[in-house]
Write an enzyme that holds these catalytic residues in place. Structure first.
Site, PDB file in Angstrom:
ATOM      1  CB  SER A  50      -8.656   0.825   5.726  1.00 48.29           C
ATOM      2  OG  SER A  50      -9.380   2.028   5.810  1.00 48.29           O
ATOM      3  CE  LYS A  75      -3.849   2.131   2.575  1.00 49.09           C
ATOM      4  NZ  LYS A  75      -4.807   1.960   3.693  1.00 49.09           N
ATOM      5  CB  SER A  84      -8.104   3.682   2.848  1.00 48.57           C
ATOM      6  OG  SER A  84      -7.265   3.039   3.805  1.00 48.57           O
TER       7      SER A  84
END
Length: 512
Positions: free
Chosen positions: A211, A112, A187
């Site tokens: 998330s 990420k 997210s």
């Protein structure tokens, strides 16, 4: 998409030989697991180089836009092919020498973009950090690479991890591989989508209020929220420091257990990192304890109005399966659940207001070029660099911390947080070994469906923010599909540092 450290961004060439290509196609990266890779490399059925190349081929085919075809998934923001192939070469050299392979040997991973990797971009999905190249590597990434993982690149996410759909990324949304007109969740949407689309075998995401678990549910993969302090946060670009956690996405519960075994453990670079001993999660899971005799709690508050009937059916089906496997199912109450969303969005935004103050256009990141005063430079840099959702949360958090409102909002939210934690503590101490709930009220929704309604987006976190506030661990496991073909996840919650029980329950659900 950019390729770090190289001007040539053309897609990777084919595999080294037709035999290697056939072998890797037989493996299939969309369902590949860590043991498959280890065996394939150790036996010579495939090489780490070929597996990495196949992932890049899949990225080219599925992640990028192609004229006259459906849009790409857009999970990756940047690629690190040179780094990845160098790492793969080291694994292949070990295999050729007959040396013992590390636990994640040759496993293709994505990171990420809220986590730093030396020499690679780290944008956190924001224009503020558009040209920032990380100067150090996050501990979680370093541990993966030391265990033999091959880092393919950096993954798309909501800006500064603020969002539930990946639509808040400054670089465009990621699309759900199961339905390209739907969101992948957020997210960590890019991290979930990359595993679901077969672009990587494992990825790292972060979870502040859901998330990891929510995008895992939306994309039909396994997503783990470790106990707060279980995995180092060093190298994570902070959103809310008392809530942020790093965890993996994988194709199976056993793979999640293996990756956590690599990630977990004290880190002197993170003051919140726990000294709690790390068990061998994968070995414990391999002992085949199952769920016979485990007490599984089902909280009534998580099955109230607002839960999609298909989600309810999938979760209840998983609960029935656990009962048939020998678990004792108990109805429980977590009475302060209704207050979790407002408490979370006060605490998280207050911490975001503090953490994001560092992005001021002075030390690094975007700077407004034409400001004539220092105050103007601050204002214009932040206005140009931050997206609408980040600005909204900074304003909310600043308001909650301001004089005259601190006691009424932030302090009260922290009191509610304590009550939520006590709900879980009482349940785990007196009633149950694990708790099973929905992950999200609905399957994945369409792109743009909730973009103009922040409240509806926030309320979608109702089943995930509770564990975040309490600091306990959680796991999202695929639980089937809706009639429209969209994945539905089942959430398993456990007490502090009891991820081993999560894996037992998760694997029972996985087996159906």
């Amino acid at each position: 998409m950019i390729e770090a450290g190289k001007a040539d961004t053309s897609h990777p060439q084919g595999l080294a030989s037709s035999d290697a290509q056939t072998d890797n196609q037989a493996l299939g990266t969309d369902s590949l697991t860590i043991p498959h890779i280890r065996i394939a490399i150790a036996t010579g059925a495939a090489s780490a180089h070929d597996i990495a190349e196949q992932c890049y081929r899949t990225i080219h085919e599925r992640d990028e836009d192609h004229e006259g075809r459906e849009p790409g998934v857009h999970a990756f923001l940047s690629l690190a092919r040179e780094r990845a192939l160098a790492q793969a070469a080291r694994i292949d050299a070990l295999a050729a020498a007959g040396d013992t392979l590390p636990v994640l040997a040759g496993v293709p991973v994505g990171i990420k973009d809220a986590l730093t990797v030396t020499g690679l971009p780290a944008t956190a999905g924001s224009r503020v950090l558009e040209h920032y190249i990380a100067q150090y590597t996050a501990t979680s990434v370093q541990r993966l690479e030391e265990a033999g993982a091959v880092t393919l690149g950096k993954l798309n996410c909501d800006e500064f991890a603020m969002g539930s759909s990946n639509e808040n990324s400054a670089y465009g949304p990621t699309r759900n591989p199961h339905a390209l007109d739907h969101v992948p969740g957020g997210s960590s949407g890019g991290s979930a989508a990359a595993v679901a689309a077969g672009m990587a075998v494992a990825t790292l995401g972060t979870d502040t209020g859901g998330s990891i678990r929510q995008p895992a549910s939306f994309c039909g993969v396994v997503g783990l929220l470790p106990t707060y302090g279980r995995v180092s946060r060093y190298g994570l670009i902070a959103f809310a420091s008392s809530l942020d956690r790093v965890g993996p996405f994988t194709n199976s519960v056993r793979d999640a257990a293996t990756v956590l075994g690599v990630l977990a453990g004290h880190d002197p670079l993170d003051a919140t990192s726990s000294h709690e001993p790390v068990p061998d999660y994968a070995a414990q899971l391999a002992e085949e304890h199952g769920v016979n005799g485990l007490r599984i709690g089902v909280p009534t508050e998580y099955f109230a109005a607002g839960l999609d009937p298909e989600v309810r059916e999938a979760v209840e089906r998983a609960i029935d399966g656990l009962r048939e496997a020998g678990a004792e199912i108990r109805e429980i109450s977590l009475p302060h659940t209704a207050f979790a969303v407002p408490a979370y969005y006060l605490i998280a935004t207050a911490e975001a207001s503090s953490n994001l103050a560092r992005f001021d256009g002075v030390r690094y990141g975007l700077r407004a070029p034409h400001a004539t005063t220092l105050a103007g430079m601050y204002r214009e840099s932040r206005d140009a660099g931050f997206g609408a959702e980040v600005k909204r949360r900074i304003l909310l958090g600043t308001y909650a911390l301001s004089a005259g409102y601190y006691d009424a909002f932030y302090k009260k939210a922290q009191q509610v947080r304590r009550l939520l934690a006590q709900d879980f503590q009482a349940a785990f101490a007196n009633e149950v070994d694990a708790i099973v709930t929905p992950v999200a009220p609905t399957p994945a929704f369409k792109l743009g469906e909730k973009s103009d309604d922040p409240l509806a987006m926030y309320l979608a976190d109702i089943y995930t923010v509770t564990a975040s506030l309490a600091g306990i661990c959680g796991l999202s496991v695929p639980g089937g599909f809706s009639k429209a073909g969209l994945p539905i996840g089942v959430q398993v919650l456990g007490k502090h540092f009891d991820e081993a029980t999560l894996f037992r329950v998760g694997e029972a659900i996985e087996r159906g």
